[in-house]
Scaffold this motif. Structure first.
Motif, PDB file in Angstrom:
ATOM      1  N   LYS A 140      26.395  46.026  31.332  1.00  0.00           N
ATOM      2  CA  LYS A 140      27.295  45.599  30.266  1.00  0.00           C
ATOM      3  C   LYS A 140      28.028  46.774  29.624  1.00  0.00           C
ATOM      4  O   LYS A 140      28.705  46.606  28.610  1.00  0.00           O
ATOM      5  N   GLN A 141      27.934  47.942  30.211  1.00  0.00           N
ATOM      6  CA  GLN A 141      28.490  49.137  29.585  1.00  0.00           C
ATOM      7  C   GLN A 141      30.007  49.137  29.507  1.00  0.00           C
ATOM      8  O   GLN A 141      30.585  49.652  28.571  1.00  0.00           O
ATOM      9  N   HIS A 142      30.664  48.602  30.513  1.00  0.00           N
ATOM     10  CA  HIS A 142      32.124  48.708  30.517  1.00  0.00           C
ATOM     11  C   HIS A 142      32.826  47.380  30.741  1.00  0.00           C
ATOM     12  O   HIS A 142      34.006  47.333  31.046  1.00  0.00           O
ATOM     13  N   ARG A 143      32.112  46.271  30.578  1.00  0.00           N
ATOM     14  CA  ARG A 143      32.759  44.980  30.800  1.00  0.00           C
ATOM     15  C   ARG A 143      32.230  43.939  29.819  1.00  0.00           C
ATOM     16  O   ARG A 143      31.171  44.102  29.224  1.00  0.00           O
ATOM     17  N   ASP A 144      32.983  42.876  29.683  1.00  0.00           N
ATOM     18  CA  ASP A 144      32.547  41.740  28.885  1.00  0.00           C
ATOM     19  C   ASP A 144      31.789  40.796  29.814  1.00  0.00           C
ATOM     20  O   ASP A 144      32.393  40.005  30.534  1.00  0.00           O
ATOM     21  N   SER A 145      30.472  40.903  29.807  1.00  0.00           N
ATOM     22  CA  SER A 145      29.665  40.116  30.745  1.00  0.00           C
ATOM     23  C   SER A 145      29.716  38.622  30.447  1.00  0.00           C
ATOM     24  O   SER A 145      29.337  37.810  31.288  1.00  0.00           O
ATOM     25  N   SER A 146      30.197  38.251  29.261  1.00  0.00           N
ATOM     26  CA  SER A 146      30.291  36.829  28.922  1.00  0.00           C
ATOM     27  C   SER A 146      31.328  36.109  29.790  1.00  0.00           C
ATOM     28  O   SER A 146      31.332  34.884  29.884  1.00  0.00           O
ATOM     29  N   GLU A 191      48.648  47.375  43.104  1.00  0.00           N
ATOM     30  CA  GLU A 191      49.598  47.091  42.028  1.00  0.00           C
ATOM     31  C   GLU A 191      48.999  46.143  40.992  1.00  0.00           C
ATOM     32  O   GLU A 191      49.243  46.291  39.777  1.00  0.00           O
ATOM     33  N   LEU A 192      48.211  45.176  41.449  1.00  0.00           N
ATOM     34  CA  LEU A 192      47.575  44.228  40.533  1.00  0.00           C
ATOM     35  C   LEU A 192      46.479  44.913  39.727  1.00  0.00           C
ATOM     36  O   LEU A 192      46.299  44.633  38.539  1.00  0.00           O
ATOM     37  N   MET A 193      45.748  45.835  40.379  1.00  0.00           N
ATOM     38  CA  MET A 193      44.701  46.573  39.680  1.00  0.00           C
ATOM     39  C   MET A 193      45.298  47.447  38.582  1.00  0.00           C
ATOM     40  O   MET A 193      44.775  47.514  37.464  1.00  0.00           O
ATOM     41  N   ILE A 194      46.403  48.109  38.875  1.00  0.00           N
ATOM     42  CA  ILE A 194      47.059  48.979  37.895  1.00  0.00           C
ATOM     43  C   ILE A 194      47.565  48.163  36.716  1.00  0.00           C
ATOM     44  O   ILE A 194      47.413  48.563  35.549  1.00  0.00           O
ATOM     45  N   LYS A 195      48.165  47.016  36.989  1.00  0.00           N
ATOM     46  CA  LYS A 195      48.684  46.153  35.921  1.00  0.00           C
ATOM     47  C   LYS A 195      47.559  45.726  34.981  1.00  0.00           C
ATOM     48  O   LYS A 195      47.692  45.831  33.747  1.00  0.00           O
ATOM     49  N   ASP A 196      46.445  45.263  35.538  1.00  0.00           N
ATOM     50  CA  ASP A 196      45.323  44.826  34.701  1.00  0.00           C
ATOM     51  C   ASP A 196      44.710  45.986  33.931  1.00  0.00           C
ATOM     52  O   ASP A 196      44.285  45.832  32.776  1.00  0.00           O
ATOM     53  N   PHE A 197      44.665  47.155  34.566  1.00  0.00           N
ATOM     54  CA  PHE A 197      44.111  48.334  33.883  1.00  0.00           C
ATOM     55  C   PHE A 197      44.971  48.714  32.682  1.00  0.00           C
ATOM     56  O   PHE A 197      44.454  48.939  31.580  1.00  0.00           O
ATOM     57  N   LYS A 198      46.277  48.777  32.869  1.00  0.00           N
ATOM     58  CA  LYS A 198      47.186  49.161  31.783  1.00  0.00           C
ATOM     59  C   LYS A 198      47.182  48.145  30.643  1.00  0.00           C
ATOM     60  O   LYS A 198      47.389  48.504  29.479  1.00  0.00           O
ATOM     61  N   GLU A 199      46.911  46.889  30.989  1.00  0.00           N
ATOM     62  CA  GLU A 199      46.873  45.837  29.960  1.00  0.00           C
ATOM     63  C   GLU A 199      45.498  45.729  29.295  1.00  0.00           C
ATOM     64  O   GLU A 199      45.288  44.885  28.434  1.00  0.00           O
ATOM     65  N   GLY A 200      44.570  46.597  29.691  1.00  0.00           N
ATOM     66  CA  GLY A 200      43.247  46.630  29.069  1.00  0.00           C
ATOM     67  C   GLY A 200      42.356  45.462  29.437  1.00  0.00           C
ATOM     68  O   GLY A 200      41.427  45.132  28.702  1.00  0.00           O
ATOM     69  N   LYS A 201      42.604  44.860  30.603  1.00  0.00           N
ATOM     70  CA  LYS A 201      41.841  43.684  31.004  1.00  0.00           C
ATOM     71  C   LYS A 201      40.547  44.018  31.751  1.00  0.00           C
ATOM     72  O   LYS A 201      39.722  43.135  31.981  1.00  0.00           O
ATOM     73  N   LEU A 202      40.371  45.284  32.137  1.00  0.00           N
ATOM     74  CA  LEU A 202      39.250  45.631  33.003  1.00  0.00           C
ATOM     75  C   LEU A 202      38.081  46.286  32.280  1.00  0.00           C
ATOM     76  O   LEU A 202      36.929  46.048  32.620  1.00  0.00           O
ATOM     77  N   ILE A 228      25.421  43.257  49.779  1.00  0.00           N
ATOM     78  CA  ILE A 228      26.100  44.200  48.888  1.00  0.00           C
ATOM     79  C   ILE A 228      27.540  43.760  48.669  1.00  0.00           C
ATOM     80  O   ILE A 228      28.305  43.569  49.629  1.00  0.00           O
ATOM     81  N   PHE A 229      27.921  43.620  47.410  1.00  0.00           N
ATOM     82  CA  PHE A 229      29.301  43.329  47.031  1.00  0.00           C
ATOM     83  C   PHE A 229      29.949  44.652  46.637  1.00  0.00           C
ATOM     84  O   PHE A 229      29.464  45.345  45.744  1.00  0.00           O
ATOM     85  N   THR A 230      31.023  45.009  47.322  1.00  0.00           N
ATOM     86  CA  THR A 230      31.620  46.318  47.107  1.00  0.00           C
ATOM     87  C   THR A 230      33.140  46.224  47.087  1.00  0.00           C
ATOM     88  O   THR A 230      33.722  45.182  47.375  1.00  0.00           O
ATOM     89  N   SER A 231      33.785  47.340  46.735  1.00  0.00           N
ATOM     90  CA  SER A 231      35.239  47.417  46.758  1.00  0.00           C
ATOM     91  C   SER A 231      35.656  48.878  46.755  1.00  0.00           C
ATOM     92  O   SER A 231      34.816  49.774  46.716  1.00  0.00           O
ATOM     93  N   TYR A 232      36.954  49.091  46.766  1.00  0.00           N
ATOM     94  CA  TYR A 232      37.471  50.465  46.778  1.00  0.00           C
ATOM     95  C   TYR A 232      37.672  51.020  45.377  1.00  0.00           C
ATOM     96  O   TYR A 232      37.937  52.207  45.211  1.00  0.00           O
ATOM     97  N   THR A 233      37.528  50.172  44.363  1.00  0.00           N
ATOM     98  CA  THR A 233      37.773  50.608  42.987  1.00  0.00           C
ATOM     99  C   THR A 233      36.940  49.811  42.005  1.00  0.00           C
ATOM    100  O   THR A 233      36.626  48.637  42.247  1.00  0.00           O
ATOM    101  N   PRO A 234      36.575  50.417  40.872  1.00  0.00           N
ATOM    102  CA  PRO A 234      35.959  49.634  39.795  1.00  0.00           C
ATOM    103  C   PRO A 234      36.958  48.586  39.296  1.00  0.00           C
ATOM    104  O   PRO A 234      38.175  48.793  39.359  1.00  0.00           O
ATOM    105  N   GLY A 235      36.449  47.472  38.812  1.00  0.00           N
ATOM    106  CA  GLY A 235      37.304  46.459  38.209  1.00  0.00           C
ATOM    107  C   GLY A 235      37.870  45.432  39.175  1.00  0.00           C
ATOM    108  O   GLY A 235      38.595  44.527  38.762  1.00  0.00           O
TER     109      GLY A 235
END
Length: 207
Positions: A39-45, A153-164, A4-11
């Protein structure tokens, strides 16, 4: 074998790490079937994917496709988002059990708060929980838990920049609550504390 690959947050990169491992296994001679990628919330490519003689894409389309995959006798099946439902009464964790019972290894991903035992801890901390959870037997019975760790902090930055995520998820009230600094720090602390009781955890630190 269940990994199982897991984390504390999506993205955080769970699915990416899962696919990366699957491709490494295929290069080492293992027969890999890609059965489900969400593929609902990410660019699987953007996921690491390599077409070679040991990789087959065989999308799940009901019980018949599960039997077809079993008949193919792969070494590994990739099932993204273990807690997702396919069909009216079947979850991907039910499908995973079918493969494992047939001696097929499963690589899968799921946010830690998806698991039945952990979900109430996350909910009590922030008021945000998951309605449909994954039974505890899966995380308790996993052969390996791979935790993808990344600084909030890195997760927030990527989220605000629409990268996730796509626009739908960016506009979600719950997702915006998830990516508040205090929420992410709390989720990360809960996750690392919870996983201390397992001796089969591998942590991947991402920049």
């Amino acid at each position: 074998m269940l990994k199982i690959f897991t984390s504390y947050t999506p993205g955080a990169g769970k699915s990416y790490a899962m696919m990366e491992e699957a491709m490494n296994e295929s290069r080492n001679g293992k027969k890999v079937v890609i059965a489900f990628i969400n593929k609902q919330h990410r660019d699987s490519s953007k996921m690491p994917f390599e077409c070679n003689e040991n990789v087959t894409i065989h999308p799940l389309k009901g019980r018949e496709s599960i039997e077809e995959i079993i008949e193919m006798k792969p070494d590994i099946v990739v099932l993204d988002e273990l807690g997702m439902r396919i069909g009216k009464h079947t979850f991907l964790y039910n499908v995973a059990e079918s493969f494992i019972k047939n001696n097929i290894s499963v690589l899968t991903s799921a946010n830690l708060k998806r698991f039945e035992e952990v979900n109430p801890i996350f909910r009590s901390a922030t008021g945000v929980g998951i309605k449909t959870t994954i039974p505890n037997r899966f995380i308790k019975g996993a052969d390996e838990i791979v935790f993808i760790d990344r600084e909030p902090e890195l997760m927030i930055k990527d989220f605000k920049e629409g990268k996730l995520f796509g626009e739908r998820y960016m506009n979600s009230r719950i997702m915006n609550k998830n990516f508040e600094e205090n929420t992410l720090k709390t989720y990360r602390e809960i996750s690392l504390d919870y996983l201390e009781k397992y001796n089969n955890v591998r942590i991947i630190q991402r920049d």
